[in-house]
Motif scaffolding. Structure first.
Motif, PDB file in Angstrom:
ATOM      1  N   ALA A   1       0.803  -1.229   0.000  1.00  0.00           N
ATOM      2  CA  ALA A   1       0.000   0.000   0.000  1.00  0.00           C
ATOM      3  C   ALA A   1       0.835   1.278   0.000  1.00  0.00           C
ATOM      4  CB  ALA A   1      -0.927  -0.003   1.216  1.00  0.00           C
ATOM      5  N   LEU A   2       2.041   1.215   0.530  1.00  0.00           N
ATOM      6  CA  LEU A   2       2.848   2.416   0.694  1.00  0.00           C
ATOM      7  C   LEU A   2       3.656   2.716  -0.563  1.00  0.00           C
ATOM      8  CD1 LEU A   2       3.875   4.706   2.448  1.00  0.00           C
ATOM      9  CD2 LEU A   2       5.519   3.129   3.436  1.00  0.00           C
ATOM     10  N   LEU A   3       3.299   3.802  -1.238  1.00  0.00           N
ATOM     11  CA  LEU A   3       3.992   4.191  -2.460  1.00  0.00           C
ATOM     12  C   LEU A   3       4.927   5.379  -2.270  1.00  0.00           C
ATOM     13  CD1 LEU A   3       1.098   3.850  -5.066  1.00  0.00           C
ATOM     14  CD2 LEU A   3       2.918   2.221  -4.542  1.00  0.00           C
ATOM     15  N   ASN A   4       4.728   6.180  -1.228  1.00  0.00           N
ATOM     16  CA  ASN A   4       5.578   7.343  -1.002  1.00  0.00           C
ATOM     17  C   ASN A   4       7.007   6.877  -0.716  1.00  0.00           C
ATOM     18  OD1 ASN A   4       6.923   9.300   1.056  1.00  0.00           O
ATOM     19  ND2 ASN A   4       5.428  10.522  -0.078  1.00  0.00           N
ATOM     20  N   SER A   5       7.946   7.301  -1.539  1.00  0.00           N
ATOM     21  CA  SER A   5       9.319   6.792  -1.445  1.00  0.00           C
ATOM     22  C   SER A   5      10.004   7.177  -0.138  1.00  0.00           C
ATOM     23  CB  SER A   5      10.145   7.257  -2.646  1.00  0.00           C
ATOM     24  OG  SER A   5      10.243   8.667  -2.667  1.00  0.00           O
ATOM     25  N   GLU A   6       9.776   8.396   0.349  1.00  0.00           N
ATOM     26  CA  GLU A   6      10.424   8.808   1.594  1.00  0.00           C
ATOM     27  C   GLU A   6       9.901   8.013   2.785  1.00  0.00           C
ATOM     28  OE1 GLU A   6      11.678  13.051   2.463  1.00  0.00           O
ATOM     29  OE2 GLU A   6      10.006  13.321   1.049  1.00  0.00           O
ATOM     30  N   LEU A   7       8.593   7.827   2.836  1.00  0.00           N
ATOM     31  CA  LEU A   7       8.003   7.066   3.933  1.00  0.00           C
ATOM     32  C   LEU A   7       8.375   5.589   3.833  1.00  0.00           C
ATOM     33  CD1 LEU A   7       6.335   7.387   6.457  1.00  0.00           C
ATOM     34  CD2 LEU A   7       4.270   7.215   5.078  1.00  0.00           C
ATOM     35  N   SER A   8       8.445   5.077   2.627  1.00  0.00           N
ATOM     36  CA  SER A   8       8.869   3.697   2.418  1.00  0.00           C
ATOM     37  C   SER A   8      10.315   3.500   2.890  1.00  0.00           C
ATOM     38  CB  SER A   8       8.739   3.323   0.941  1.00  0.00           C
ATOM     39  OG  SER A   8       9.078   1.982   0.732  1.00  0.00           O
ATOM     40  N   HIS A   9      11.173   4.442   2.562  1.00  0.00           N
ATOM     41  CA  HIS A   9      12.575   4.371   3.004  1.00  0.00           C
ATOM     42  C   HIS A   9      12.656   4.426   4.524  1.00  0.00           C
ATOM     43  CE1 HIS A   9      16.605   5.980   3.982  1.00  0.00           C
ATOM     44  NE2 HIS A   9      16.970   5.100   3.057  1.00  0.00           N
ATOM     45  N   LEU A  10      11.872   5.312   5.126  1.00  0.00           N
ATOM     46  CA  LEU A  10      11.866   5.423   6.582  1.00  0.00           C
ATOM     47  C   LEU A  10      11.476   4.093   7.224  1.00  0.00           C
ATOM     48  CD1 LEU A  10      11.941   7.039   9.262  1.00  0.00           C
ATOM     49  CD2 LEU A  10       9.523   7.575   8.834  1.00  0.00           C
ATOM     50  N   THR A  11      10.394   3.489   6.781  1.00  0.00           N
ATOM     51  CA  THR A  11       9.947   2.239   7.398  1.00  0.00           C
ATOM     52  C   THR A  11      10.966   1.118   7.195  1.00  0.00           C
ATOM     53  OG1 THR A  11       8.625   1.572   5.483  1.00  0.00           O
ATOM     54  CG2 THR A  11       7.501   2.828   7.195  1.00  0.00           C
ATOM     55  N   ALA A  12      11.657   1.138   6.055  1.00  0.00           N
ATOM     56  CA  ALA A  12      12.654   0.106   5.783  1.00  0.00           C
ATOM     57  C   ALA A  12      13.912   0.267   6.629  1.00  0.00           C
ATOM     58  CB  ALA A  12      13.025   0.112   4.301  1.00  0.00           C
ATOM     59  N   THR A  13      14.149   1.450   7.144  1.00  0.00           N
ATOM     60  CA  THR A  13      15.389   1.697   7.894  1.00  0.00           C
ATOM     61  C   THR A  13      15.167   1.858   9.390  1.00  0.00           C
ATOM     62  OG1 THR A  13      15.224   4.078   7.450  1.00  0.00           O
ATOM     63  CG2 THR A  13      16.546   2.751   5.916  1.00  0.00           C
ATOM     64  N   LEU A  14      13.955   1.603   9.877  1.00  0.00           N
ATOM     65  CA  LEU A  14      13.686   1.722  11.309  1.00  0.00           C
ATOM     66  C   LEU A  14      14.385   0.632  12.085  1.00  0.00           C
ATOM     67  CD1 LEU A  14       9.859   2.506  11.343  1.00  0.00           C
ATOM     68  CD2 LEU A  14      11.752   4.076  11.854  1.00  0.00           C
TER      69      LEU A  14
END
Length: 139
Positions: A5-18
């Motif tokens: 569902a998450l397409l926003n690249s900045e938010l996707s990057h954030l969740t991947a690096t938590l």
């Protein structure tokens, strides 16, 4: 193209690096954002996207173990507060994980956002519709 569902690249990057215990703030359009904290600005216009929509997408992508809210949220925006608590309860059931919920004053909340890895600004215009999520682990 991403399938989730998450397409926003900045938010996707954030969740991947938590990492475990990292904090992320999702806020309304008016919360002050410290200049030293990474801002992910999703706000398009008043009310778009909503706080609830943003929280829903974030929770589909991220494991949380803690929630921090301003004490004033329940008093000034009881419907939005209750809806968020229901989302947290659903998340507990889906993941089988305990999620702590704590409350601090709005002034303390604003100070606490300085610890967030990022602050995600929505178009929400509901008073105190802000949350700090503490990242958990899936194992």
């Amino acid at each position: 193209m991403k399938k989730s569902a998450l397409l926003n690249s900045e938010l996707s990057h954030l969740t991947a690096t938590l990492g475990h215990t990292d904090e992320i703030t999702i806020c309304d359009a008016g919360l002050p954002i410290p200049s030293t904290t990474h801002r992910i600005d999703l706000a398009l216009t008043l009310g778009i996207p909503t706080f609830a929509q943003t929280v829903d997408v974030f929770l589909k992508e991220s494991q949380i173990e803690g929630v921090i809210l301003a004490e004033e949220f329940e008093q000034f925006s009881p419907e939005h507060h209750q809806a968020l608590l229901q989302r947290i309860e659903q998340e507990k059931k889906l993941t089988g994980k305990e999620i702590s919920i704590s409350y601090i004053t709005h002034e303390a909340f604003k100070s606490r956002t300085h610890q967030s890895k990022a602050i995600v600004r929505t178009g929400e215009c509901t008073p105190y519709a802000n949350v700090i999520f503490q990242s958990g682990v899936t194992f």
